[in-house]
Design an enzyme around this catalytic site. Sequence first.
Site, PDB file in Angstrom:
ATOM      1  N   HIS A 246       0.868  -1.171   0.000  1.00 41.24           N
ATOM      2  CA  HIS A 246       0.000   0.000   0.000  1.00 41.24           C
ATOM      3  C   HIS A 246       0.910   1.227   0.000  1.00 41.24           C
ATOM      4  O   HIS A 246       1.558   1.532   1.004  1.00 41.24           O
ATOM      5  CB  HIS A 246      -0.884  -0.039   1.253  1.00 41.24           C
ATOM      6  CG  HIS A 246      -1.892   1.070   1.310  1.00 41.24           C
ATOM      7  ND1 HIS A 246      -3.163   0.888   1.800  1.00 41.24           N
ATOM      8  CD2 HIS A 246      -1.830   2.375   0.958  1.00 41.24           C
ATOM      9  CE1 HIS A 246      -3.822   2.028   1.749  1.00 41.24           C
ATOM     10  NE2 HIS A 246      -3.024   2.948   1.246  1.00 41.24           N
TER      11      HIS A 246
ATOM     12  N   GLU B  18      -3.882   7.004  -3.083  1.00 32.72           N
ATOM     13  CA  GLU B  18      -3.505   5.712  -2.521  1.00 32.72           C
ATOM     14  C   GLU B  18      -3.458   4.652  -3.623  1.00 32.72           C
ATOM     15  O   GLU B  18      -4.426   4.485  -4.360  1.00 32.72           O
ATOM     16  CB  GLU B  18      -4.478   5.307  -1.416  1.00 32.72           C
ATOM     17  CG  GLU B  18      -4.585   6.362  -0.330  1.00 32.72           C
ATOM     18  CD  GLU B  18      -5.017   5.792   1.006  1.00 32.72           C
ATOM     19  OE1 GLU B  18      -5.200   4.568   1.110  1.00 32.72           O
ATOM     20  OE2 GLU B  18      -5.149   6.586   1.953  1.00 32.72           O
TER      21      GLU B  18
ATOM     22  N   ARG C  58      -8.244  15.025   2.226  1.00 30.18           N
ATOM     23  CA  ARG C  58      -8.030  15.581   3.567  1.00 30.18           C
ATOM     24  C   ARG C  58      -6.587  15.342   3.996  1.00 30.18           C
ATOM     25  O   ARG C  58      -5.822  14.673   3.298  1.00 30.18           O
ATOM     26  CB  ARG C  58      -8.963  14.897   4.567  1.00 30.18           C
ATOM     27  CG  ARG C  58      -8.803  13.374   4.566  1.00 30.18           C
ATOM     28  CD  ARG C  58      -9.561  12.697   5.678  1.00 30.18           C
ATOM     29  NE  ARG C  58      -9.630  11.256   5.509  1.00 30.18           N
ATOM     30  CZ  ARG C  58      -8.669  10.402   5.780  1.00 30.18           C
ATOM     31  NH1 ARG C  58      -7.500  10.849   6.212  1.00 30.18           N
ATOM     32  NH2 ARG C  58      -8.834   9.107   5.613  1.00 30.18           N
TER      33      ARG C  58
END
Length: 476
Positions: free
Chosen positions: A208, A275, A292
Site C-alpha cells: 500500500h 492511494e 483531507r
Amino acid sequence: MFSTVLVANRGEIALRVARACRELGVRTVAVYSTADRDSAVVRFADESVHIGPPPSKSSYLSVPAIIEAAAQTGAQAIHPGYGFLSEDPDFAEICEAHGIVFIGPPAHVMQQLGDKAAARTLMAQAGLPVLPGSTGALVSAAEAADLAQQVGYPVILKAVAGGGGRGMAVVRSPDDLRLAYNETRAHARVVFGDDRLYLERFVDDARHIEVQVLCDTQGSTVHLGERDCSVQRRHQKLIEEAPAPRLPEGLREAMWAAAVRGAAAVGYVGAATFEFVVTPDHEFYLMEINCRLQVEHPVTELVTGIDIVREQITIAAGLPLSFRQDEIVTRGVAVECRVNAEDPDRDFAPAPGLLTDFTPPGGPFVRVDTHAYAGWLVGPDYDSLLAKAAVWAPDRPQALARMDRALGEFRVDGPGVRTTLGFLRRTLAHPHFQTARHTTGLVSRMSVEAAESAEAAEAAEAAESAAAAEGQVTAG
C-alpha cells in the site's frame, strides 16, 4: 491571512492544527464535547466552545453546532482535521453559504472524489491505472457475483462513501459473496449513511503506497513523495514510512506523475493523498483519493521539512505554495507508529481507561503527536489513537533502531488500559519488515506464526510432561 480559525475536530489532530495556527499568528477556536472538556486542545486554544454531549453525531458531526460556534467566535475559516466532517461536501457548502472558508478542497471536487466508484471512472479517464472492477455502484448481489466471476477471485467489496479502512470485505469464493455483500452494505448504511458498494479485484501480498499532493489556487500542483502504509490490521494502518523502501525508481516516479496528473484533472485545491496498491510484479493501481490531511502526514514532513498543515491553511487563504517542485528535497527516512489503546491479544479490541501514567519518549529526531496526559480519561466514545510516534534518521536501519528505542521508552498505564506498544515493537523486529519484504498481509502472517508457536510450545510442554511421567513410572 485569517485572523481566527476554528478547529472542527478533537484529539491529537486538533492540537496539531492549533499549533500550526499559533505559529502563523492566527487565533484558534477549539470545539469540544462534554467528554473532552479537559482535553489538551481546549487548554491550548485561544478560545473554546462546548458543542454537545459525547456521541459524535451530537457534537463533532453536528454541523449546526459547529457553524454556530464559528459565528459566535468570529472564525473566518474552519479546519476539519481528518475524519468527522473532513470529507463532507455538504459541510463545505454550508461553510461557504455562511461566509466561512473550508480549509480543504472545493465542495464539488470532494463530491466527485468522495464517491469512490465515480472517482475510479474519473481517474481512469485521466489516464491513471485502476484495478479491474465495477464502473459504478453495484445494484445487487447478483450483479456483484457476475462481475466477480469476470474479474476473478479474490475480490474486495467497498463502500462508495467509505474511508478510514471501514466498509470493506475481501471475498475469496462465490459461496461467500452474497453474505459479504449484504453485511458490508448494512455496515455502510450504518456508518456512512450510504449503502452503495462497488467491487474491485483484490491483490494478495500487495503493498500500500500513497503519494502526498499539494495544490494551490494559482494552479500549481506538486507531490511530496510517497509513503509506505502496508502494515495494517482490518485495512487500518499501523506503521507508515517515507520514502517507501525497496521501490524501483521508475515505479516511484510513475506514481508521483499519476498523482499530480489526477489532482490537476479535477482542479484540486489543498492537500490530497492518492492511494495505490502495488502488486508483487511492481504494477500499480489507484485505490482511492483522500481529500483531507492524513493521519500519517508527519513522516512526509520529517523527510521534506515541509509543514503540510501550514500549507493547507495558507492555500485556503489564497496564498501560493511556498515552494516549487524542483525545490523539494527528500532526506533520510522517517517511520511512524500509531500507539492505540487496544489489546492486540484480543483482536485489537479497544481498551480504554484512566491514564495514571503517560510518559512519551524523547531524544534526538523523535516526534510525538498526542493529546494524552497522565490523568486523561481515554473514553469509549471515539477512536483509540493515543499518540503517533515518528522518528527520522539518515537511513532505514537507524530509523528502525531509533523507533524501537522510542517505543521502549513509552510509559502508558492505567486500570484496564492496554496498548499496541509491544505489538509494534514485535512488528518492527519481524524479518519481513526488517528487510522491507512486508506486504499488507504481514499482520495476518504474524497472527498465524504466533498461533503456530503457541501450539508448538504446548506440544513441547505436553511431551515433557509425558516424559517426566514415564520416568516416574520406570523409577517406581
